[in-house]
Design a protein around this motif. Sequence first.
Motif, PDB file in Angstrom:
ATOM      1  N   TRP A  90     -11.255 -30.203  39.938  1.00  0.00           N
ATOM      2  CA  TRP A  90     -10.021 -30.029  39.219  1.00  0.00           C
ATOM      3  C   TRP A  90     -10.172 -30.910  37.848  1.00  0.00           C
ATOM      4  N   LYS A  91     -10.651 -32.033  37.733  1.00  0.00           N
ATOM      5  CA  LYS A  91     -10.728 -32.832  36.659  1.00  0.00           C
ATOM      6  C   LYS A  91     -11.758 -32.243  35.587  1.00  0.00           C
ATOM      7  N   ALA A  92     -12.903 -31.575  36.349  1.00  0.00           N
ATOM      8  CA  ALA A  92     -13.845 -31.003  35.407  1.00  0.00           C
ATOM      9  C   ALA A  92     -13.472 -29.804  34.915  1.00  0.00           C
ATOM     10  N   ALA A  93     -12.563 -28.799  35.462  1.00  0.00           N
ATOM     11  CA  ALA A  93     -11.933 -27.681  35.024  1.00  0.00           C
ATOM     12  C   ALA A  93     -10.936 -28.213  33.896  1.00  0.00           C
ATOM     13  N   LEU A  94     -10.037 -29.107  34.175  1.00  0.00           N
ATOM     14  CA  LEU A  94      -9.239 -29.593  32.941  1.00  0.00           C
ATOM     15  C   LEU A  94     -10.092 -29.912  31.867  1.00  0.00           C
ATOM     16  N   LYS A  95     -10.771 -30.752  31.820  1.00  0.00           N
ATOM     17  CA  LYS A  95     -11.837 -31.280  30.812  1.00  0.00           C
ATOM     18  C   LYS A  95     -12.321 -29.992  30.156  1.00  0.00           C
ATOM     19  N   GLY A  96     -12.956 -28.996  30.776  1.00  0.00           N
ATOM     20  CA  GLY A  96     -13.726 -28.056  30.189  1.00  0.00           C
ATOM     21  C   GLY A  96     -12.594 -26.821  29.403  1.00  0.00           C
ATOM     22  N   GLY A 127     -14.427 -24.510  32.217  1.00  0.00           N
ATOM     23  CA  GLY A 127     -13.185 -24.701  32.784  1.00  0.00           C
ATOM     24  C   GLY A 127     -13.175 -23.473  33.899  1.00  0.00           C
ATOM     25  N   LEU A 128     -13.404 -22.357  33.639  1.00  0.00           N
ATOM     26  CA  LEU A 128     -12.980 -21.429  34.833  1.00  0.00           C
ATOM     27  C   LEU A 128     -13.858 -21.365  36.002  1.00  0.00           C
ATOM     28  N   PRO A 129     -15.099 -21.624  35.926  1.00  0.00           N
ATOM     29  CA  PRO A 129     -15.837 -21.962  37.351  1.00  0.00           C
ATOM     30  C   PRO A 129     -15.498 -23.025  38.237  1.00  0.00           C
ATOM     31  N   ASN A 130     -14.997 -24.377  37.501  1.00  0.00           N
ATOM     32  CA  ASN A 130     -14.379 -25.444  37.898  1.00  0.00           C
ATOM     33  C   ASN A 130     -13.077 -25.118  38.583  1.00  0.00           C
ATOM     34  N   LEU A 131     -12.296 -24.429  37.873  1.00  0.00           N
ATOM     35  CA  LEU A 131     -11.001 -24.071  38.396  1.00  0.00           C
ATOM     36  C   LEU A 131     -11.072 -23.246  39.564  1.00  0.00           C
ATOM     37  N   ARG A 132     -11.998 -22.161  39.650  1.00  0.00           N
ATOM     38  CA  ARG A 132     -12.306 -21.313  40.830  1.00  0.00           C
ATOM     39  C   ARG A 132     -12.606 -22.139  41.776  1.00  0.00           C
ATOM     40  N   ASP A 133     -13.386 -22.969  41.652  1.00  0.00           N
ATOM     41  CA  ASP A 133     -14.167 -23.964  43.072  1.00  0.00           C
ATOM     42  C   ASP A 133     -12.928 -24.750  43.458  1.00  0.00           C
ATOM     43  N   THR A 134     -11.959 -25.233  42.483  1.00  0.00           N
ATOM     44  CA  THR A 134     -10.702 -26.153  43.011  1.00  0.00           C
ATOM     45  C   THR A 134      -9.884 -25.126  43.869  1.00  0.00           C
ATOM     46  N   VAL A 135      -9.478 -24.046  43.473  1.00  0.00           N
ATOM     47  CA  VAL A 135      -8.652 -23.220  44.158  1.00  0.00           C
ATOM     48  C   VAL A 135      -9.167 -22.774  45.508  1.00  0.00           C
ATOM     49  N   SER A 136     -10.458 -22.364  45.377  1.00  0.00           N
ATOM     50  CA  SER A 136     -11.226 -22.253  46.851  1.00  0.00           C
ATOM     51  C   SER A 136     -11.165 -23.290  47.836  1.00  0.00           C
ATOM     52  N   ARG A 137     -11.419 -24.462  47.217  1.00  0.00           N
ATOM     53  CA  ARG A 137     -11.444 -25.679  48.090  1.00  0.00           C
ATOM     54  C   ARG A 137     -10.145 -25.908  48.723  1.00  0.00           C
ATOM     55  N   ILE A 138      -9.155 -25.820  48.040  1.00  0.00           N
ATOM     56  CA  ILE A 138      -7.755 -26.043  48.318  1.00  0.00           C
ATOM     57  C   ILE A 138      -7.180 -25.063  49.567  1.00  0.00           C
ATOM     58  N   LYS A 139      -7.484 -23.536  49.148  1.00  0.00           N
ATOM     59  CA  LYS A 139      -7.091 -22.665  50.057  1.00  0.00           C
ATOM     60  C   LYS A 139      -7.923 -22.589  51.258  1.00  0.00           C
ATOM     61  N   ASP A 140      -9.240 -23.016  51.434  1.00  0.00           N
ATOM     62  CA  ASP A 140      -9.947 -23.550  52.540  1.00  0.00           C
ATOM     63  C   ASP A 140      -9.323 -24.248  53.494  1.00  0.00           C
TER      64      ASP A 140
END
Length: 145
Positions: A90-96, A127-140
């Motif tokens: 999430w932090k990496a996504a926001l930074k990107g 931004g987008l890849p880290n955002l996708r990873d964040t969402v996937s992790r949370i949903k899992d």
Amino acid sequence: MRAAALALTAVATVVLVAGCSSSPGEDLEDWYTSGGEKQLEQMREDAARVNEVSMGTFGQMGPACGDLLKHLPAAEDLDAIPDKPAQITWKAALKGLREGATECRAGVDAKDGTKTSRGIRTVQLDGLPNLRDTVSRIKDELASD
């Protein structure tokens, strides 16, 4: 009598504190339902729009990057995600997203296509890849509880 009352109070306090603790899954669900989901979705929408207009005109790219910049503070102000791997991405996504949208907007303002494109690529690649990873992790994690 006084010693018994103090002992009873101490036991009651321990029981209350222990009884009020929540599991990591519950903490994550609380974060998600109390603003996290909304901010994740806003970032996804804004970043997707930046991605969609990447081959467009300054008139399309400027507003897309501007909207992302406008919505970023609310996402950045959220409490930390109570899941360390999700918080890291999430932090990496926001930074990107912040770096990319800032450079994109500055490029549009200067009518500098190279700078604008570099900013959009940062949104797309950082931004987008880290955002996708964040969402996937949370949903899992939410699905496993």
